[in-house]
Design an enzyme around this catalytic site. Structure first.
Site, PDB file in Angstrom:
ATOM      1  N   CYS A 136     -16.032  26.269  25.333  1.00 50.13           N
ATOM      2  CA  CYS A 136     -17.088  27.180  24.895  1.00 50.13           C
ATOM      3  C   CYS A 136     -18.311  26.388  24.442  1.00 50.13           C
ATOM      4  O   CYS A 136     -18.315  25.817  23.351  1.00 50.13           O
ATOM      5  CB  CYS A 136     -16.570  28.053  23.750  1.00 50.13           C
ATOM      6  N   CYS A 158     -20.078  27.810  21.336  1.00 49.99           N
ATOM      7  CA  CYS A 158     -19.366  27.542  20.071  1.00 49.99           C
ATOM      8  C   CYS A 158     -19.518  26.086  19.630  1.00 49.99           C
ATOM      9  O   CYS A 158     -19.633  25.802  18.440  1.00 49.99           O
ATOM     10  CB  CYS A 158     -17.875  27.806  20.208  1.00 49.99           C
ATOM     11  N   ASP A 159     -19.464  25.149  20.574  1.00 46.99           N
ATOM     12  CA  ASP A 159     -19.282  23.746  20.199  1.00 46.99           C
ATOM     13  C   ASP A 159     -20.421  22.794  20.547  1.00 46.99           C
ATOM     14  O   ASP A 159     -20.353  21.608  20.211  1.00 46.99           O
ATOM     15  CB  ASP A 159     -17.979  23.213  20.844  1.00 46.99           C
TER      16      ASP A 159
END
Ligand code: NAP
Length: 315
Positions: free
Chosen positions: A135, A138-139
């Site tokens: 992701c 997300c990261d």
């Protein structure tokens, strides 16, 4: 006995929310059960450009989904957050069962979507969250100014790789062929991006490091040559993002009489009907040729209208 809804929907991604909206507007009693945040895979997508009529500059997955959720609320869709671990699909009352109890419907729409397929290399599980991710939204910020590798050659891999170039110093796409699968329009943008590099005909064999991902062995599939990639000494780590397609979220339906294909996706007809009367499937979870927000939403709308028809015929 729990309340029996006209429609129970499992999953609040674009398919489930569109199904909920149509059910709410049709004045059917409807419950959406979702285990986490709304949106499914689109909730981790940074930018949406191809949803028809979508004209909000910089529209992200979460912002589009937030409006879909609000629209459902406006039309009286009931919501519950719960993890379903068993189902009853056969018979007149369909049941979703959790540790807290059960949710019953005259009809059920399965809109559980799909999740990232693992890269399949050695060390992958061990380094998940320690350098291996699925992701970018997300990261990506963990890799500000670091090097990042993206595995895959489809729309997701290339789009997410471009997103990662906003953070990482250098992004390299590792693809098993010498030609991308991604749409030409996406490829054109990618080839113009100076921070984006390509490693063709290559697969990842192993990832490793001392607690944090800092080395990787890749293989050239044409020559068989193995190459070890080691993190820059100053960095001490790099990121590997896997975008090699998805797998369906259908584990709980196995052995429950629901037909699944060899990969676990749910076959339906054009009306989203599964092999079990009163059970419908919508969105990425079903066998289909194009998995997009627009096709998921369309599936949801069709499924709900078919639920209504099914209920009318039963009564
Ligand atoms: P995808 O289109 O199935 O692409 C998967 C990629 O991973 C392919 O390039 C494939 O290589 C590679 N791959 C598969 N298995 C592999 C393995 N074991 N090892 C190494 N590489 C492997 O998946 P996706 O990109 O996630 O897209 C899924 C669907 O969502 C598609 O329908 C796509 O069009 C859609 N999508 C659309 C957009 C958009 O319209 N903006 C954005 C994201 C996703 P090969 O090419 O050699 O098969």
């Amino acid at each position: 006995m729990s309340k029996i809804y006209d429609v129970v929907i499992l999953g609040a991604g674009p398919a489930g929310l569109a199904a909920g909206l149509y059910a709410g507007r049709a004045r059917m009693s409807v419950l959406i059960v979702e285990k986490g945040k709304d949106g499914g895979q689109i909730a981790i997508t940074d930018e949406i450009e191809n949803y028809p009529g979508q004209i909000v500059e910089g529209e992200s997955g979460p912002s589009l989904i937030a409006r879909m959720t609000e629209q459902c609320e406006k039309f009286g869709v009931e919501r519950v957050t719960d993890v379903i671990n068993d189902v009853v699909l056969e018979g007149d009352v369909k049941k979703l069962i959790s540790a807290k109890g059960e949710y019953c419907g005259k009809t059920l729409i399965i809109a559980t979507g799909a999740f990232a397929r693992p890269i399949g290399c050695k060390g992958e599980k061990e380094f998940m969250g320690k350098g291996v991710s699925y992701c970018a939204t997300c990261d990506a910020n963990f890799f500000e100014d670091f090097e990042v590798y993206v595995v895959g050659g489809g729309d997701s891999a290339v789009e997410e790789a471009m997103y990662l170039t906003k953070f990482a110093r250098k992004v390299t796409i590792i693809h098993r062929r010498d030609e991308l699968r991604a749409a030409k329009s996406i490829q054109e943008k990618a080839f113009k991006n100076p921070k984006l590099h390509f490693m063709w005909d290559t697969v990842v064999e192993e990832v490793g490091g001392d607690g944090i991902l800092s080395e990787m062995t890749v293989k050239n599939v044409k020559t068989g040559e193995l190459t070890k990639i080691v993190a820059d000494e100053e960095d001490g780590m790099f990121g590997v993002f896997g975008f090699i397609g998805t797998l369906p979220s259908t584990k709980i339906f196995e052995g429950k009489g629901l037909e699944l294909d060899e990969r676990g996706y749910i076959p339906t007809d054009d009306n989203m009907k599964t092999n079990i009367p009163g059970v419908f499937a919508a969105g990425d979870v079903r066998v289909k040729s194009l998995r997009q927000v627009v096709t998921a939403a369309a599936d949801g709308a069709i499924a709900t209208t078919q639920c209504e028809k099914y209920i009318n015929e039963m009564e």
